[in-house]
Structure formats: C-alpha cells, structure tokens
Motif scaffolding. Structure first.
Motif, mmCIF file in Angstrom:
data_model
loop_
_atom_site.group_PDB
_atom_site.id
_atom_site.type_symbol
_atom_site.label_atom_id
_atom_site.label_comp_id
_atom_site.label_asym_id
_atom_site.label_seq_id
_atom_site.Cartn_x
_atom_site.Cartn_y
_atom_site.Cartn_z
ATOM 1 N N ARG A 288 0.678 -1.060 0.230
ATOM 2 C CA ARG A 288 -0.053 -0.067 -0.540
ATOM 3 C C ARG A 288 0.466 1.836 -0.376
ATOM 4 N N GLU A 289 1.937 1.298 1.554
ATOM 5 C CA GLU A 289 2.918 2.276 0.941
ATOM 6 C C GLU A 289 3.801 2.632 0.065
ATOM 7 N N LEU A 290 3.896 1.871 -0.751
ATOM 8 C CA LEU A 290 4.811 1.732 -1.925
ATOM 9 C C LEU A 290 3.532 2.122 -3.369
ATOM 10 N N THR A 291 3.033 2.359 -3.274
ATOM 11 C CA THR A 291 1.307 2.018 -4.396
ATOM 12 C C THR A 291 1.360 3.425 -4.440
ATOM 13 N N TYR A 292 0.859 4.207 -2.664
ATOM 14 C CA TYR A 292 0.587 5.544 -2.436
ATOM 15 C C TYR A 292 2.207 6.757 -3.393
ATOM 16 N N ASP A 293 3.383 6.204 -2.808
ATOM 17 C CA ASP A 293 4.463 6.728 -2.915
ATOM 18 C C ASP A 293 4.582 6.794 -4.523
ATOM 19 N N GLY A 294 4.380 5.584 -5.026
ATOM 20 C CA GLY A 294 4.611 6.054 -6.620
ATOM 21 C C GLY A 294 3.236 7.128 -7.456
ATOM 22 N N LEU A 295 1.957 6.634 -6.712
ATOM 23 C CA LEU A 295 0.625 7.941 -7.297
ATOM 24 C C LEU A 295 1.486 9.486 -6.695
ATOM 25 N N ARG A 296 2.061 9.924 -5.550
ATOM 26 C CA ARG A 296 2.403 11.024 -5.583
ATOM 27 C C ARG A 296 3.881 11.314 -6.425
ATOM 28 N N ALA A 297 4.355 9.860 -6.306
ATOM 29 C CA ALA A 297 5.845 10.761 -7.518
ATOM 30 C C ALA A 297 5.224 11.030 -9.174
ATOM 31 N N ALA A 298 3.654 9.736 -9.435
ATOM 32 C CA ALA A 298 3.444 10.798 -11.203
ATOM 33 C C ALA A 298 2.732 11.567 -11.263
ATOM 34 N N ASP A 299 2.052 11.874 -9.791
ATOM 35 C CA ASP A 299 1.449 13.559 -9.385
ATOM 36 C C ASP A 299 2.742 14.832 -9.684
ATOM 37 N N ALA A 300 3.407 14.635 -9.118
ATOM 38 C CA ALA A 300 5.045 15.503 -9.361
ATOM 39 C C ALA A 300 5.648 15.288 -10.430
ATOM 40 N N LYS A 301 4.938 14.641 -11.318
ATOM 41 C CA LYS A 301 5.495 14.892 -12.462
ATOM 42 C C LYS A 301 4.414 15.085 -13.692
ATOM 43 N N GLY A 302 3.507 15.665 -13.242
ATOM 44 C CA GLY A 302 2.296 16.456 -14.254
ATOM 45 C C GLY A 302 1.315 15.046 -14.521
ATOM 46 N N ASN A 303 1.719 13.991 -14.201
ATOM 47 C CA ASN A 303 0.883 12.980 -14.077
ATOM 48 C C ASN A 303 -0.622 12.008 -13.461
ATOM 49 N N LYS A 304 -1.240 12.085 -14.613
ATOM 50 C CA LYS A 304 -2.599 11.732 -13.695
ATOM 51 C C LYS A 304 -3.507 10.298 -14.096
ATOM 52 N N GLY A 305 -3.643 9.847 -12.875
ATOM 53 C CA GLY A 305 -4.136 8.716 -13.254
ATOM 54 C C GLY A 305 -5.256 9.110 -14.442
ATOM 55 N N GLY A 306 -5.669 6.872 -14.412
ATOM 56 C CA GLY A 306 -6.924 7.172 -14.992
ATOM 57 C C GLY A 306 -7.092 7.648 -16.542
ATOM 58 N N ARG A 307 -7.884 8.125 -17.522
ATOM 59 C CA ARG A 307 -8.982 7.436 -18.735
ATOM 60 C C ARG A 307 -8.167 8.985 -19.275
ATOM 61 N N ARG A 308 -7.345 9.359 -19.569
ATOM 62 C CA ARG A 308 -6.710 10.962 -20.261
ATOM 63 C C ARG A 308 -7.707 11.844 -21.498
ATOM 64 N N PRO A 309 -9.319 12.472 -21.298
ATOM 65 C CA PRO A 309 -10.034 12.802 -21.392
ATOM 66 C C PRO A 309 -9.581 12.714 -23.028
ATOM 67 N N ALA A 310 -10.663 12.809 -23.393
ATOM 68 C CA ALA A 310 -11.570 13.188 -24.928
ATOM 69 C C ALA A 310 -11.577 14.615 -25.358
ATOM 70 N N VAL A 311 -11.606 14.557 -26.590
ATOM 71 C CA VAL A 311 -11.424 15.970 -27.055
ATOM 72 C C VAL A 311 -12.898 16.481 -26.953
ATOM 73 N N PRO A 312 -12.778 17.496 -26.486
ATOM 74 C CA PRO A 312 -14.589 18.416 -26.069
ATOM 75 C C PRO A 312 -15.289 18.751 -26.993
ATOM 76 N N ALA A 313 -16.767 17.913 -27.281
ATOM 77 C CA ALA A 313 -17.384 17.796 -28.018
ATOM 78 C C ALA A 313 -17.414 19.869 -29.024
ATOM 79 N N ASP A 314 -16.814 21.288 -28.096
ATOM 80 C CA ASP A 314 -16.874 21.884 -28.839
ATOM 81 C C ASP A 314 -15.618 22.500 -29.751
#
Length: 216
Positions: A48-74
C-alpha cells in the motif's frame, strides 16, 4: 482454530499440534501462526505504501491517473480543421491536453487509411462448410485455381466412405460457386465422353451449392 498449510515452504510444519494434557495449541505453534500473520500484514502495508509513493511521484511529474480526457465536443470541429490544414496528431494532442488516441478518434474519418462504411454496402459473406464429392475434388486438383480456391481444397477435411470419400470444405459461398463452375466439364462437353459417376458427383455438389442461395 488451527492452521494447516498443504504445500509450500511451511507445509512440513505441523501447525495443529496440541499439548497432550491441556489440548491447547502449543506455544511454538501459536508463535509461528502469529509470525506468519504479522508477515502477511507487513507485506500488505508495504504494498500500500509503495503504491501511494508511486502515485505521489507520478503526480509530482504532472501525470494523472485514469483515462485521458477526450476532445471536447465544442473543440472537435477546430481539431478536424487543424488536421486538414496539416497539423500533426502529436501537436494537436499537446495543444488540447489530450492523448494522441483522442485526436485520432476525432479525425478517424479524415485519415488516409480510413475506409468509409456505407449503409447500402452488403455485409461480407461468412464461411460455409459443404461436403464436396471426392470425384469432384480429384478433378479440381488438376485444374488451374485461384489462391483462395486452392487453399479451400488444401485445407479441406477428408471424410472416408467405403472406397470413396468426400472433402469437407469451409469457404465463403463465392468460392463454392467458383469451384462448382470450374467442375462444369464433369457434366460433359460436345465431343467428349461423359462418366456417369462424375456427373452424378457434380450434381450432388451443385445441389449443395445451390442451397446456399443466389449471391447478394
């Protein structure tokens, strides 16, 4: 309760041993069970701690988890216009903060390898399995065939019937019809002798192919 391990490194240990007079689990057994439980809990906490550390490191680099956003309709129309004007997919993805896949989805029908799907285009034919009499198969093997027709014969399944056989062929109806046309000489031609057994065999195959219906 007692713990019994059936395989692995601890399977040789008897964790069900009890004191012969009191009937309680031996203290050494209790110690081993508690140690194993503590080790499992430690492993879970570390993961659990390693998972949180990895998420924090990714967030510090500007990487966000989950599906990347799609092109807005407008903004889809603008993306398509920019693509037609020569902007690359990578540049459009950077400009709009989305993945390249999202840009490809927005301009899929504009890409060079896109094949338009028209409503009036008939669905592709599906393979059909038919039994071809052996006499027809023997004749066709001596005939000049297209690659698809040759492959259908080559991959056919031989089913023995006494001294004869049938060739179970799986192919699209168009190939079956083509094979039937190529076996036309078995019905006889002007100036040539007709072998009744061959003509009968072709008639059987013709009935099976005809049952598929006319081509769409």
């Amino acid at each position: 309760m007692a713990l019994r391990i059936h395989d692995g490194a601890f399977s040789a240990m008897d964790l069900t041993a009890r004191h012969p007079r009191t009937g309680e689990l031996l203290s050494t057994v209790k110690f081993m069970v508690q140690t194993l439980a503590a080790a499992g809990e430690l492993q879970r906490d570390l993961q659990r701690e390693l998972t949180y550390d990895g998420l924090r490191a990714a967030d510090a680099k500007g990487n966000k988890g989950g599906r990347r956003p799609a092109v807005p309709a407008d903004k889809t129309a603008g993306v398509r216009t920019s693509y037609l004007e020569g902007r690359s997919i990578a540049a459009l993805a950077r400009d709009h903060g989305v993945s390249r896949g999202a840009i490809r989805t927005a301009v899929a029908d504009l890409m060079p390898d896109h094949t338009a799907i028209e409503e009036d285009v008939p669905a592709p034919e599906l393979p059909v399995t038919l039994d071809m009499p052996g006499r027809v198969a023997d004749f066709l093997r001596t005939t000049e065939l297209e690659p698809a027709e040759r492959a259908a014969l080559h991959h056919g399944l031989t089913v023995r019937h006494g001294q004869g056989y049938t060739l179970r062929i799986t192919a699209v109806p168009a190939v079956h019809r083509r094979l039937l046309d190529l076996s036309q000489p078995l019905d006889g031609a002007p100036g040539t002798a007709v072998i009744p057994a061959q003509r009968k065999a072709r008639r059987e195959y013709k009935n099976r192919v005809t049952a598929l219906g006319a081509p769409a």
